[in-house]
Write an enzyme that holds these catalytic residues in place. Structure first.
Site, PDB file in Angstrom:
ATOM      1  N   ASP A  75      -2.493   8.192   3.137  1.00 27.89           N
ATOM      2  CA  ASP A  75      -2.147   6.986   2.177  1.00 27.89           C
ATOM      3  C   ASP A  75      -3.431   6.783   1.030  1.00 27.89           C
ATOM      4  O   ASP A  75      -3.231   6.689   0.242  1.00 27.89           O
ATOM      5  CB  ASP A  75      -1.695   6.022   2.610  1.00 27.89           C
ATOM      6  CG  ASP A  75      -0.527   6.342   3.637  1.00 27.89           C
ATOM      7  OD1 ASP A  75       0.781   5.958   3.603  1.00 27.89           O
ATOM      8  OD2 ASP A  75      -0.856   6.780   4.767  1.00 27.89           O
ATOM      9  N   ARG A 131      15.808   3.891  10.073  1.00 28.75           N
ATOM     10  CA  ARG A 131      14.449   3.835  10.567  1.00 28.75           C
ATOM     11  C   ARG A 131      14.334   3.637  12.115  1.00 28.75           C
ATOM     12  O   ARG A 131      13.666   4.286  12.907  1.00 28.75           O
ATOM     13  CB  ARG A 131      13.544   3.081   9.707  1.00 28.75           C
ATOM     14  CG  ARG A 131      12.225   3.660   9.262  1.00 28.75           C
ATOM     15  CD  ARG A 131      11.499   2.650   8.655  1.00 28.75           C
ATOM     16  NE  ARG A 131      10.099   2.864   8.630  1.00 28.75           N
ATOM     17  CZ  ARG A 131       9.265   3.530   8.340  1.00 28.75           C
ATOM     18  NH1 ARG A 131       9.796   4.618   7.534  1.00 28.75           N
ATOM     19  NH2 ARG A 131       8.036   3.746   8.409  1.00 28.75           N
ATOM     20  N   ARG A 142      -4.108   9.432  -0.954  1.00 27.07           N
ATOM     21  CA  ARG A 142      -2.937   9.594  -1.976  1.00 27.07           C
ATOM     22  C   ARG A 142      -3.351   8.549  -3.069  1.00 27.07           C
ATOM     23  O   ARG A 142      -3.283   8.444  -4.208  1.00 27.07           O
ATOM     24  CB  ARG A 142      -1.668   9.066  -1.747  1.00 27.07           C
ATOM     25  CG  ARG A 142      -0.876  10.299  -1.143  1.00 27.07           C
ATOM     26  CD  ARG A 142       0.503   9.742  -0.532  1.00 27.07           C
ATOM     27  NE  ARG A 142       1.164  11.179  -0.019  1.00 27.07           N
ATOM     28  CZ  ARG A 142       2.071  11.175   1.048  1.00 27.07           C
ATOM     29  NH1 ARG A 142       2.428  10.119   1.643  1.00 27.07           N
ATOM     30  NH2 ARG A 142       2.594  12.075   1.630  1.00 27.07           N
TER      31      ARG A 142
END
Ligand code: NAD
Length: 318
Positions: A153, A92, A156
């Site tokens: 998010d 990452r 979701r």
């Protein structure tokens, strides 16, 4: 004909999966009268623009052009989706460093001669770090540099609860805050249906078996992007709809509340980091951050999320 007053010009930097799907969503919603697609791969941008334009007879008039960074300087809003994707052998942090270098190239060119009221909306990941990088490199006031943050998010989260409850996701209220990523924080204490707290969802939900499984719900949300990427290589439909919602809040001056990534200064004792909190958004960008009343464990999780982000920022050179 659209008068100059009514013209809404939106620049999109990066015409990959996300950028071109955002262009398509904006075309469908009629929010923009002019869209400029910019990509380092000019042919790709031109191809996407041609494909989109050929739908002109089905939607409200919109000019779809390709161009350069300077063609975006008088846009109402510039959406940044350009960047590299994570290779399997990369960490990452590698990706953060790579996309920071790309932003070091893009942002000064994009903002050198920018109009005084143009807003920047960063979507490229890691979105919180790159929003911070954009703010630093652009010298713009922080209310004009926004990250799409955890708007996706939160959607979701609401979808996941809606499935368990058999209730329209639009009637389920809940927020994911903090990093758009592994350390994100679900605010269970503020999650509600018609004011009923999460613990009482069984009273209104049809499907009662797994509604109270907080771990299962949050793991579903955190792993959603990984799972989709594993199956189809990228995520772009839901993020494009999330961006369309943010654009609507801005262009229509709605004072909407969305969990956007913004510069946090003295909220919950946190400073000098971009992360998501519920923000009021309008034509001027972020009007204000709303301080949710968090439980002590939620506040501790938010502090941890900020620490994760700050440690990443310390490892890059801006
Ligand atoms: P993609 O590889 O399909 O598109 C990226 C595009 O950026 C490519 O077309 C590439 O040519 C272009 N590009 C690279 N460097 C450039 C530069 N210097 N100037 C202009 N264009 C440049 O990737 P994608 O699937 O569209 O994803 C784009 C980004 O959006 C990724 O960082 C991804 O992780 C992110 N994303 C964010 C969210 C979110 O919730 N914030 C959700 C989904 C995807």
């Amino acid at each position: 004909m659209i008068s100059d007053d009514e013209r809404v010009k939106i620049g999109i930097i990066g015409a990959g999966f996300v950028g071109s799907t955002i262009a398509f969503t904006l075309m469908m919603s009629g929010l923009a009268s002019e869209i400029v697609l910019v990509d380092i791969d000019e042919d790709k941008a031109k191809g996407e623009a041609m494909d989109l334009r050929h739908g002109a007879s089905f939607v409200s008039p919109v000019d779809i052009e390709t161009g350069t960074y300077s063609d975006c300087r008088d846009a109402d809003l510039i959406i940044i989706t350009a960047g590299a994707n994570q290779n399997p052998d990369e960490t990452r942090l590698d990706l953060t460093k790579k996309n920071t270098e790309i932003f070091k190239d893009i942002i000064p060119k994009l903002t050198s001669d920018i109009d005084s009221d143009t807003l920047l909306l960063v979507v490229t990941n890691p979105v919180d770090i790159l929003s911070y990088v954009t703010w630093k490199l652009s010298d713009l006031p922080s209310h004009r540099v926004i990250g799409s943050g955890t708007v996706l998010d939160s959607s979701r989260f609401r979808y996941s609860l809606s499935q368990r409850c058999d209730i329209d996701a639009r009637n389920i209220h809940g927020y994911i805050i903090g990093e758009h990523g592994d350390s994100e924080v679900p605010v269970w204490s503020a999650t509600n249906i018609v004011g009923l707290p999460f613990e009482q969802f069984n009273e209104v939900c049809n499907q009662k078996d797994n509604i109270n499984s907080k771990e299962e719900i949050i793991s579903e949300i955190k792993n959603a992007a990984y799972e989709i990427i594993e199956r189809k290589g990228a995520t772009y439909y839901a993020i494009a709809l999330a961006v369309n919602r943010i654009v609507k809040g801005i262009i229509r001056d709605e004072n909407s509340i969305l969990t956007l990534s913004t510069l946090v200064q003295d909220n919950y004792g946190l400073n000098d980091v971009y992360l998501s909190l519920p923000c009021i958004i309008n034509r001027d960008g972020i009007r204000e951050i709303l301080n949710l009343e968090l439980s002590s464990s939620e506040e501790a999780a938010l502090t941890h999320s900020a620490k994760v982000l700050q440690e990443s920022i310390e490892q890059i050179e801006i």
